[in-house]
Design a protein around this motif. Structure first.
Motif, PDB file in Angstrom:
ATOM      1  N   UNK A 155       0.831  -1.163   0.055  1.00 23.29           N
ATOM      2  CA  UNK A 155      -0.005  -0.024   0.105  1.00 23.29           C
ATOM      3  C   UNK A 155       0.931   1.264   0.083  1.00 23.29           C
ATOM      4  N   UNK A 156       0.366   2.442  -0.703  1.00 18.06           N
ATOM      5  CA  UNK A 156       1.060   3.625  -0.686  1.00 18.06           C
ATOM      6  C   UNK A 156       0.287   4.854  -0.261  1.00 18.06           C
ATOM      7  N   UNK A 157       0.712   5.396   0.350  1.00 12.99           N
ATOM      8  CA  UNK A 157       0.158   6.711   0.811  1.00 12.99           C
ATOM      9  C   UNK A 157       0.748   8.071   0.320  1.00 12.99           C
ATOM     10  N   UNK A 158      -0.197   8.693  -0.435  1.00 12.92           N
ATOM     11  CA  UNK A 158       0.592   9.894  -1.252  1.00 12.92           C
ATOM     12  C   UNK A 158      -0.372  11.008  -0.987  1.00 12.92           C
ATOM     13  N   UNK A 159       0.264  12.424  -1.509  1.00  9.92           N
ATOM     14  CA  UNK A 159      -0.722  13.550  -1.421  1.00  9.92           C
ATOM     15  C   UNK A 159      -1.646  13.564  -2.451  1.00  9.92           C
ATOM     16  N   UNK A 160      -1.081  13.397  -3.531  1.00  7.43           N
ATOM     17  CA  UNK A 160      -1.981  13.604  -4.709  1.00  7.43           C
ATOM     18  C   UNK A 160      -2.824  12.300  -5.203  1.00  7.43           C
ATOM     19  N   UNK A 161      -3.878  11.891  -4.988  1.00  4.54           N
ATOM     20  CA  UNK A 161      -3.951  10.547  -5.224  1.00  4.54           C
ATOM     21  C   UNK A 161      -4.407  10.454  -6.877  1.00  4.54           C
ATOM     22  N   UNK A 162      -5.213  11.592  -7.327  1.00  2.00           N
ATOM     23  CA  UNK A 162      -5.419  11.349  -8.545  1.00  2.00           C
ATOM     24  C   UNK A 162      -4.141  11.269  -9.669  1.00  2.00           C
ATOM     25  N   UNK A 209       5.933   2.993  -0.209  1.00  3.54           N
ATOM     26  CA  UNK A 209       5.146   1.668  -0.427  1.00  3.54           C
ATOM     27  C   UNK A 209       5.522   1.099   0.888  1.00  3.54           C
ATOM     28  N   UNK A 210       4.322   0.385   1.590  1.00  2.00           N
ATOM     29  CA  UNK A 210       4.602  -0.198   2.829  1.00  2.00           C
ATOM     30  C   UNK A 210       4.018  -1.793   2.372  1.00  2.00           C
ATOM     31  N   UNK A 211       4.727  -2.814   2.652  1.00  2.00           N
ATOM     32  CA  UNK A 211       4.422  -4.060   2.655  1.00  2.00           C
ATOM     33  C   UNK A 211       3.639  -4.448   3.781  1.00  2.00           C
ATOM     34  N   UNK A 212       2.237  -5.423   3.590  1.00  2.00           N
ATOM     35  CA  UNK A 212       1.639  -6.061   4.755  1.00  2.00           C
ATOM     36  C   UNK A 212       1.947  -7.367   5.024  1.00  2.00           C
ATOM     37  N   UNK A 213       2.048  -7.640   6.112  1.00  2.00           N
ATOM     38  CA  UNK A 213       2.433  -9.071   6.511  1.00  2.00           C
ATOM     39  C   UNK A 213       1.390  -9.959   7.239  1.00  2.00           C
ATOM     40  N   UNK A 214       0.886 -10.783   6.659  1.00  2.00           N
ATOM     41  CA  UNK A 214      -0.181 -11.591   7.016  1.00  2.00           C
ATOM     42  C   UNK A 214       0.004 -12.139   8.436  1.00  2.00           C
ATOM     43  N   UNK A 215      -1.408 -12.047   9.254  1.00  2.00           N
ATOM     44  CA  UNK A 215      -1.258 -12.407  10.664  1.00  2.00           C
ATOM     45  C   UNK A 215      -2.920 -12.962  10.858  1.00  2.00           C
ATOM     46  N   UNK A 216      -2.908 -14.058  11.557  1.00  2.00           N
ATOM     47  CA  UNK A 216      -4.389 -14.614  11.854  1.00  2.00           C
ATOM     48  C   UNK A 216      -4.851 -13.872  12.983  1.00  2.00           C
TER      49      UNK A 216
END
Length: 263
Positions: free
Chosen positions: A23-30, A80-87
């Motif tokens: 997932x990526x967080x930005x200022x200008x989404x469009x 960019x941020x990776x997400x690691x799976x968790x139960x």
């Protein structure tokens, strides 16, 4: 690198510790949608809005990544941020704290998609934790425009590897070399991520951070497109044992790598 693809199908729940989303967080989404849409052929549709405007990127109808808009008053890095799976994201978040890391956001529900948290390891590298519900994770791999690998760039591997092993249960496979500090993290005998200790080679303005690799059909052509679309080349394309690799930045400065698999 690119051999680390989820062996289960896209509709299977990921084994805890497996990178399952980026997932990526930005200022200008469009404008960011326009950049990645042109570069990777992504299309977009709205996703959970708990943290503000957010879209999911789709490739051939399959969800492959997410992009959200930063609040205007927040001076957070665009990355960019990776997400690691968790139960159990609440338990994993508590383990992060117990092992010297920090939980910055959550745990919280992302509508019907799942439950999440954003954390950092003891050296400061940011990663996400994802407990899947409706969204199991990236639904396509092994084709251009999809995440291929995630690698932690940090000062040294020994101490931070212990953190990730304790929190997520990884097994490690160090590279035996006097001048190359690298550990591959394994789950169930399969490589899922890497940790690269580069000491003073870390950018002063970034510190330790996770780097996502995206698969491309032609690395050199991708670099040309990145420049045309307003991004820049951070590290030119070069051949490696995993294929032709380069590192680039999008127009807002989010850094990522691209890899063209061996032919």
């Amino acid at each position: 690198m690119t051999e680390a693809r989820e062996s289960a199908g896209p509709h299977a729940r990921r084994t805890p510790g497996t990178p399952c989303w980026v997932s990526l967080m930005v200022h200008g989404l469009a404008t960011t949608e326009e950049f990645y849409g042109e570069l990777f052929g992504w299309e977009f549709r709205p996703g959970p809005q708990q943290l503000g405007p957010y879209v999911r990127a789709l490739l051939d109808g399959h969800e492959v990544a997410g992009i959200g808009q930063l609040p205007p008053d927040r001076r957070l890095p665009v990355a960019w941020t990776p997400y690691l799976a968790s139960d159990d994201v609440d338990h994993t978040a508590e383990m992060v704290r117990l092992c010297g890391g920090t939980v910055a956001v959550g745990p919280l529900d992302a509508a019907e998609a799942g439950r999440m948290a954003i954390a950092s390891d003891p050296a400061g590298a940011v990663f996400g934790i994802w407990q899947a519900s409706a969204l199991l994770g990236t639904a396509l791999s092994g084709v251009p425009g999809t995440p291929a690998w995630n690698e932690l760039l940090t000062f040294e591997t020994e101490s931070v590897t212990k953190f990730y092993e304790t929190v997520f249960g990884y097994a490690e496979e160090p590279v035996v070399s006097a001048d190359f500090d690298y550990v591959t993290l394994h789950i169930g005998g399969r490589p899922v991520a890497g940790i690269h200790g580069i000491g003073h080679g870390l950018p002063r303005d970034r510190g330790p951070h996770w780097l996502t690799y995206f698969e491309v059909a032609d690395a050199d052509e991708t670099l040309r497109q990145v420049t045309e679309l307003g991004g820049r080349v951070v590290r030119p394309a070069h051949d490696s044992e995993h294929g032709r690799v380069a590192t680039v930045a999008d127009p807002e400065g989010a850094i990522f790598s691209v890899v063209q698999g061996p032919r």
